[in-house]
Scaffold this motif. Structure first.
Motif, short mmCIF file in Angstrom:
data_model
loop_
_atom_site.label_atom_id
_atom_site.label_comp_id
_atom_site.label_asym_id
_atom_site.label_seq_id
_atom_site.Cartn_x
_atom_site.Cartn_y
_atom_site.Cartn_z
N TYR A 1 0.82 -1.21 0.00
CA TYR A 1 0.00 0.00 0.00
C TYR A 1 0.86 1.26 0.00
CZ TYR A 1 -3.85 -3.11 1.01
OH TYR A 1 -4.78 -4.10 0.92
N LEU B 1 -4.72 2.31 -0.05
CA LEU B 1 -4.58 2.54 -1.49
C LEU B 1 -3.29 1.89 -1.99
CD1 LEU B 1 -5.66 6.28 -1.46
CD2 LEU B 1 -7.07 4.29 -2.03
N THR C 1 1.63 6.67 -7.98
CA THR C 1 0.28 6.53 -7.43
C THR C 1 -0.42 7.88 -7.58
OG1 THR C 1 1.14 4.97 -5.81
CG2 THR C 1 -1.04 5.93 -5.35
N VAL D 1 -3.65 10.32 -6.68
CA VAL D 1 -4.84 10.58 -5.87
C VAL D 1 -5.48 11.85 -6.44
CG1 VAL D 1 -5.73 11.08 -3.56
CG2 VAL D 1 -3.75 9.56 -3.84
N HIS E 1 -15.77 2.53 -1.32
CA HIS E 1 -14.46 2.49 -1.99
C HIS E 1 -14.45 1.23 -2.83
CE1 HIS E 1 -9.87 1.64 -1.68
NE2 HIS E 1 -10.22 2.14 -2.85
N VAL F 1 -6.60 6.61 -7.97
CA VAL F 1 -7.86 6.66 -7.23
C VAL F 1 -8.46 8.06 -7.31
CG1 VAL F 1 -6.76 7.19 -5.02
CG2 VAL F 1 -8.99 6.09 -5.03
N GLU G 1 -9.97 3.35 -9.35
CA GLU G 1 -10.81 3.16 -8.16
C GLU G 1 -11.45 4.48 -7.80
OE1 GLU G 1 -8.45 1.72 -4.86
OE2 GLU G 1 -7.04 0.85 -6.27
N THR H 1 -1.78 2.73 -8.00
CA THR H 1 -3.17 2.83 -8.43
C THR H 1 -3.50 4.28 -8.79
OG1 THR H 1 -5.43 2.21 -7.90
CG2 THR H 1 -4.21 3.31 -6.17
#
Lengths: 290, 277
Positions: free
Chosen positions: B4, B29, B191, B193, B220, B35, B208, B33
């Motif tokens: 994560y 998370l 990653t 966000v 989520h 998100v 996501e 990824t």
């Protein structure tokens, strides 16, 4: 006479430093906004939308300096000749950066600030404040400091503060950008209602094609310092070449209509969701006439 | 190291008593990824992500970023891991020219001059800012200032990039260009966000989605299943993308509830037409 009218307006900001050229933002802009009309001003980032908005309340060139030429008339005044404070009685501008126009310790005082400066009596100010906060849906924030609010909430405070001035021309520079969909709908409805009740004219600078299509009577596209296109939404979004050249997007239902037209030979020209839904319902209903 | 990139455990944050902006949020998370954090104005999105680079410390609970506990790590230390692009570009722009602005970050990380130069020029070129390299950012348009802020953050090559409403104020073409570049960065393993209430934007790019309302996480999950639940979006005062919304309003006529693109919708409509007698 139009409520606001620009004819062959050109504007260049002052040079960044002595000896550098003056950045030319507007070359030849002609635009009319009638009382009760809702015009969306679109165009790519840096096209001069904000500059054009500020030409209408006199901040350009009174505060910015630079060279403004051509004819401008706003409610019968030339914004170059009248103090901006005088124009502020009838022309309200919600700036893109809401935070920069919030100065008071509480939301309530913020919204009361404008009418207070007009010398309006206390009882009426209180009435206007309550009314404006209700219109944008933030009554419960009235005692909070604006600085502690979220970006979208601050934007609503700035809109309420401008509505409380009861302007005849309301200019909104990308006001929905930071709002969630519910807030956007609420504020857009409030503005449409005001427009119907008080015949106020609205100029909305936005990059959001879906909002422009839903709210505006006309869409004016600013490109390379000129108005490249000025027509009702259905017509404006049909000009695919100009739309592509000016970096303005189209509502997704307009794209969908184009995709279906190619396949089916139809002539759909949707700009809003209800139009698309109604036509598709007829198209997809079993037992439709061939 | 943990799989994560970000672990949030029981996070609450109060700016003032009785007004919890974030309430008991737990969220993990994965590394790499993309998100999207979605929610209405005041839902606590910005408050939550400000914990990722230590700008805010938890009132209770804990936040781990690349294995670092943000309660102990300094903001400077966290800045090596987390790049943060604020909602308002003027909160992070302060240098005299765009070039200086972009080189400021890597210089502060103590990178050698050659690296600073290479990254600055790359970032300027990436965001079409070369013509403005010697201009004061303050005199650019709002949308352009946003690009400067993003370029400056990327020059630090963070492993986690937090973007708070990055496309607000950008025209369709610039927003698209911006997201394409973020996609490139994502492909390099970063990653992402993305804080936004623009579900259409989230639907197109994010793998996501986290739906927030009133300081809490409602849901989520992967993007598509989230979109197919209009009732959850409604609870958070969010609207699905126009195309998804259209198809959902015609689901009784056989259109899918989770279509997100014009192509998908057109395909479904044509398929449905062929099925008609």
């Amino acid at each position: 006479m139009a409520l606001a009218e620009l004819a062959n307006v050109a504007y260049a900001y002052p040079p960044l430093a002595p000896g550098l050229p003056s950045p030319v933002v507007l070359r030849d802009v002609s635009l009319r906004v009638e009382a009760g009309e809702f015009v969306a001003l679109m165009g790519r980032t840096g096209a001069g939308k904000s500059t054009l908005c500020m030409c209408l309340n006199g901040v350009v060139p009174q505060s910015t300096g630079g060279r403004l030429t051509g004819a401008i008339s706003v409610l019968g005044h030339d914004p170059r000749q009248v103090p901006t404070a005088r124009l502020a009685r009838e022309v309200a501008l919600v700036y893109q950066d809401a935070e920069c126009q919030l100065i008071m310790p509480t939301v309530e005082e913020e919204v009361a600030f404008g009418p207070g400066n007009l010398g309006i009596d206390r009882a009426e100010i209180a009435e206007r404040v309550a009314w404006a906060l209700r219109l944008v849906g933030i009554e419960e924030l009235c005692h909070r400091p604006p600085s502690q609010l979220s970006g979208g909430q601050m934007q609503r405070v700035a809109i309420a503060a401008n509505l409380a001035m009861l302007p005849r021309l309301l200019i909104l520079d990308e006001p929905f950008a930071g709002l969630d969909p519910a807030g956007r709908r609420q504020v857009a409805n409030a503005i449409c209602r005001l427009r119907a009740e008080r015949e106020i004219a609205v100029l909305l600078a936005t990059t959001n094609a879906e909002i422009a299509a839903e709210t505006a009577d006309r869409i004016a596209i600013l490109d390379d310092g000129c108005i490249a296109l000025d027509s009702p939404p259905a017509d404006a979004f049909a000009h695919t070449e100009i739309i592509a050249k000016t970096g303005v997007g189209r509502p997704s239902v307009t794209e969908l209509a184009a995709a279906l037209n190619r396949e089916l030979g139809t002539a759909y020209a949707w700009t809003t969701l209800p139009q698309a839904r109604d036509d598709l319902e007829r198209l997809l209903l079993p037992g439709r006439p061939a | 190291m943990s799989q994560y990139a970000i672990e949030i455990r029981g996070l609450s944050h109060d700016y003032e008593p009785l007004h919890p902006a974030v309430h008991d949020v737990t969220l993990s998370l994965r590394q790499g990824t993309w998100v999207a954090i979605c929610g209405q104005n005041g839902a606590g999105k910005t408050t939550m992500v400000k914990h990722l680079n230590g700008l805010l410390k938890p009132t209770s609970g804990a936040v781990m970023v690349d294995g670092l506990d943000t309660r102990q790590a300094s903001v400077a230390e966290l800045a090596r891991h987390v790049g943060f692009v604020f909602q308002n570009p003027d909160h992070q722009i302060f240098c005299a020219t765009c070039r200086e602005e972009i080189s400021f970050g890597p210089r502060n990380l103590g990178e050698p001059d050659k690296v600073i130069h290479a990254r600055t020029e790359e970032a300027l070129a990436w965001f079409d800012l070369v013509p403005y390299a010697e201009h004061p950012p303050a005199l650019l348009s709002y949308g352009q200032r946003r690009l400067v802020a993003l370029a400056a953050v990327l020059a630090m090559q963070p492993s986690i990039l937090v973007l708070d409403e990055p496309t607000v104020g950008l025209d369709a073409a610039s927003a698209e260009g911006l997201l394409q570049r973020i996609q490139d960065i994502h492909r390099r393993g970063c990653t992402i966000v993305l804080v936004t209430h623009d579900i259409a934007l989230a639907a197109r790019y994010a793998q996501e989605m986290v739906i927030m309302a009133q300081g809490r996480v409602l849901l989520h999950d992967r993007t598509r299943p989230v979109l197919a639940q209009p009732e959850i979006l409604q609870r958070a005062d969010l609207e699905p993308p126009q195309i998804t919304h259209l198809c959902q309003s015609l689901s009784h006529l056989g259109l899918p509830k989770d279509a997100t693109t014009v192509q998908e919708a057109a395909k479904a409509i044509l398929a449905q037409l062929r099925r008609l007698p």
